[in-house]
Design a protein around this motif. Structure first.
Motif, short mmCIF file in Angstrom:
data_model
loop_
_atom_site.label_atom_id
_atom_site.label_comp_id
_atom_site.label_asym_id
_atom_site.label_seq_id
_atom_site.Cartn_x
_atom_site.Cartn_y
_atom_site.Cartn_z
N ALA A 119 -2.51 -11.86 -4.42
CA ALA A 119 -2.52 -12.49 -3.10
C ALA A 119 -3.57 -11.84 -2.20
CB ALA A 119 -1.14 -12.40 -2.47
N LYS A 120 -3.73 -10.53 -2.30
CA LYS A 120 -4.75 -9.84 -1.51
C LYS A 120 -6.15 -10.31 -1.90
CE LYS A 120 -2.34 -5.52 -0.36
NZ LYS A 120 -2.41 -4.03 -0.47
N ALA A 121 -6.36 -10.47 -3.21
CA ALA A 121 -7.66 -10.93 -3.68
C ALA A 121 -7.97 -12.32 -3.13
CB ALA A 121 -7.70 -10.94 -5.20
N LYS A 122 -6.98 -13.16 -3.10
CA LYS A 122 -7.17 -14.51 -2.56
C LYS A 122 -7.43 -14.46 -1.07
CE LYS A 122 -4.87 -19.01 -2.20
NZ LYS A 122 -3.64 -19.78 -2.54
N ALA A 123 -6.75 -13.56 -0.37
CA ALA A 123 -6.91 -13.45 1.08
C ALA A 123 -8.32 -12.99 1.45
CB ALA A 123 -5.88 -12.47 1.66
N VAL A 124 -8.91 -12.12 0.61
CA VAL A 124 -10.27 -11.65 0.87
C VAL A 124 -11.25 -12.82 0.89
CG1 VAL A 124 -12.18 -10.33 -0.13
CG2 VAL A 124 -9.91 -9.31 0.02
N LYS A 218 -14.12 -3.95 2.95
CA LYS A 218 -13.17 -4.81 3.63
C LYS A 218 -11.90 -4.88 2.80
CE LYS A 218 -14.86 -8.83 4.50
NZ LYS A 218 -15.55 -10.11 4.22
N GLN A 219 -10.75 -4.82 3.47
CA GLN A 219 -9.50 -4.90 2.73
C GLN A 219 -8.50 -5.78 3.46
OE1 GLN A 219 -7.78 -1.22 1.35
NE2 GLN A 219 -9.79 -0.25 1.11
N ALA A 220 -7.83 -6.64 2.71
CA ALA A 220 -6.74 -7.44 3.24
C ALA A 220 -5.44 -6.65 3.09
CB ALA A 220 -6.64 -8.78 2.49
N TRP A 221 -4.68 -6.57 4.16
CA TRP A 221 -3.42 -5.84 4.18
C TRP A 221 -3.58 -4.45 3.55
CZ3 TRP A 221 0.24 -7.75 7.23
CH2 TRP A 221 0.20 -9.12 7.53
N PRO A 222 -4.44 -3.63 4.13
CA PRO A 222 -4.76 -2.34 3.53
C PRO A 222 -3.63 -1.33 3.66
CG PRO A 222 -5.72 -2.48 5.70
CD PRO A 222 -5.11 -3.84 5.42
N ASP A 223 -3.63 -0.37 2.75
CA ASP A 223 -2.75 0.78 2.90
C ASP A 223 -3.29 1.65 4.04
OD1 ASP A 223 -1.37 -0.13 0.69
OD2 ASP A 223 -2.38 1.23 -0.71
N LYS A 243 4.33 8.19 -1.28
CA LYS A 243 3.23 8.62 -2.13
C LYS A 243 2.56 7.39 -2.72
CE LYS A 243 1.91 11.88 -5.75
NZ LYS A 243 0.81 12.35 -4.91
N LEU A 244 1.33 7.14 -2.30
CA LEU A 244 0.57 6.01 -2.78
C LEU A 244 -0.55 6.49 -3.70
CD1 LEU A 244 0.28 4.01 0.58
CD2 LEU A 244 2.08 3.90 -1.16
N GLN A 245 -1.39 5.58 -4.12
CA GLN A 245 -2.44 5.90 -5.08
C GLN A 245 -3.38 6.99 -4.58
OE1 GLN A 245 -4.76 2.52 -6.24
NE2 GLN A 245 -6.00 3.64 -7.70
N ARG A 255 4.74 -3.54 8.31
CA ARG A 255 4.98 -2.34 9.11
C ARG A 255 3.78 -1.40 9.13
NH1 ARG A 255 6.98 2.53 6.70
NH2 ARG A 255 6.88 2.50 4.41
N ASN A 256 2.66 -1.88 8.64
CA ASN A 256 1.46 -1.04 8.56
C ASN A 256 0.63 -1.20 9.83
OD1 ASN A 256 -1.33 -0.23 7.89
ND2 ASN A 256 -0.53 0.03 5.82
N PRO A 257 0.26 -0.11 10.50
CA PRO A 257 -0.47 -0.21 11.77
C PRO A 257 -1.88 -0.77 11.66
CG PRO A 257 -0.31 2.07 11.07
CD PRO A 257 0.59 1.29 10.17
N LEU A 258 -2.43 -0.90 10.43
CA LEU A 258 -3.75 -1.51 10.28
C LEU A 258 -3.68 -3.04 10.25
CD1 LEU A 258 -5.53 0.82 7.69
CD2 LEU A 258 -5.60 0.90 10.18
#
Length: 318
Positions: A119-124, A218-223, A243-245, A255-258
């Motif tokens: 879905a992120k790839a499509k959003a980009v 550019k990132q859609a819904w980034p960490d 703990k993420l990648q 809930r992500n501030p970005l």
């Protein structure tokens, strides 16, 4: 999101990872890694992620690291396949034709992608809306994205901070992003003496910055990866990160501030740690409350994201 964390983010400490350009640049380290006859250099951002420079862009590097140093092998050094971003509007194609869009590996069409990654790839690749600006539509709910974006009550916002098409006869070339912190406005210069303007939130006193940068990725819904110092200052925040990648952070989502989109600003080969991004607090637009980043209403961040490519010049006025 818990109330303490919400207040913490609104205080302006959550939007960015640095207090000033000088501090930001001092934290971005560069690691050299060479092989016999190979002069590739790896660049490392504040999250520890490595990049290879390919012309005027940077591509993620996922090779081995031993004893604190990156180890390049010829297979890993090959740039990952990238999917071009959606073509810019015709008026900007001439100026941006040499700028290849950097899309993270999850946009490569790999059938093993998780539903969120796909879905992120499509959003980009989302196409911009080039019709007349209808605020009810422009700020309405976005239900076909990775995560649903609520409608924004634009009637309660100062009209000066709503998306507008304006005349532009300034010195900057089409395709340039101009940020005016005093006016709390961001302008994307277009062809034919026109521009598209958005309201933004900027850095509070002591956290503002100015200068020229480039959209490096550019990132859609980034960490979001808050710096260790921020986590140490807020025990409540420490309980919110996972703990993420690339370290301790908050996964992309509601809930992500970005927010829904982020454009990462670099100067040369260094990550400035400043971003243009969406926000959890749309009514902070028009104010100086962040830690230096440029925040936008999520619908505006999505619109701008769809109009610019990696390599876009960003000028933040003094």
């Amino acid at each position: 999101m818990s109330a303490p964390l919400r207040l913490f983010l609104l205080a302006g400490l959550a939007a960015c990872a640095a207090a000033s350009p000088a501090l930001a640049q001092s934290r971005a380290t560069v690691a050299d890694a060479r092989m016999d006859g190979d002069a590739d250099r790896l660049y490392q951002d504040q999250n520890g992620a490595f990049y290879l420079r390919r012309g005027d862009r940077y591509v993620p590097y996922a090779g081995r690291v031993e004893f604190g140093r990156a180890v390049l092998d010829r297979q890993a050094a090959a740039a990952p396949a990238a999917v071009p971003a959606m073509s810019p509007p015709p008026a900007a194609q001439a100026q941006q034709s040499r700028q290849a869009a950097l899309v993270q590996p999850e946009a490569s069409g790999d059938p093993a992608l998780s539903p969120i990654e796909a879905a992120k790839a499509k959003a980009v690749l989302r196409a911009p809306d080039n019709g007349p600006i209808d605020y009810a539509r422009a700020y309405g709910p976005v239900e076909d994205d990775v995560f649903p974006v609520r409608a924004f009550d634009y009637k309660k916002m100062n009209p000066a901070y709503l998306r507008q098409e304006i005349a532009y006869h300034g010195p900057y070339e089409p395709g340039t992003i101009i940020v005016d912190p005093r006016a709390h406005q961001l302008t994307l210069v277009e062809e034919g003496g026109r521009a598209r303007r958005y309201g933004v939130g900027v850095g509070k006193q002591g956290f503002s910055w100015s200068g020229t940068a480039t959209v490096n990725s550019k990132q859609a819904w980034p960490d979001w990866y808050p710096p260790k110092e921020m986590i140490a200052r807020s025990p409540k925040l420490a309980s919110e990160v996972d703990k993420l990648q690339s370290g301790l952070g908050v996964s992309g989502g509601l809930r992500n501030p970005l927010g829904a989109r982020a454009m990462y600003l670099w100067q040369g080969n260094k990550d400035t740690l400043f971003r243009i991004h969406g926000t959890l607090e749309p009514f902070s637009i028009g104010k100086s409350v962040s830690s230096g980043c440029i925040r936008m209403i999520n619908q505006d961040a999505i619109d701008l994201f769809s109009r610019v490519n990696v390599g876009t010049k960003v000028v933040v006025l003094n």
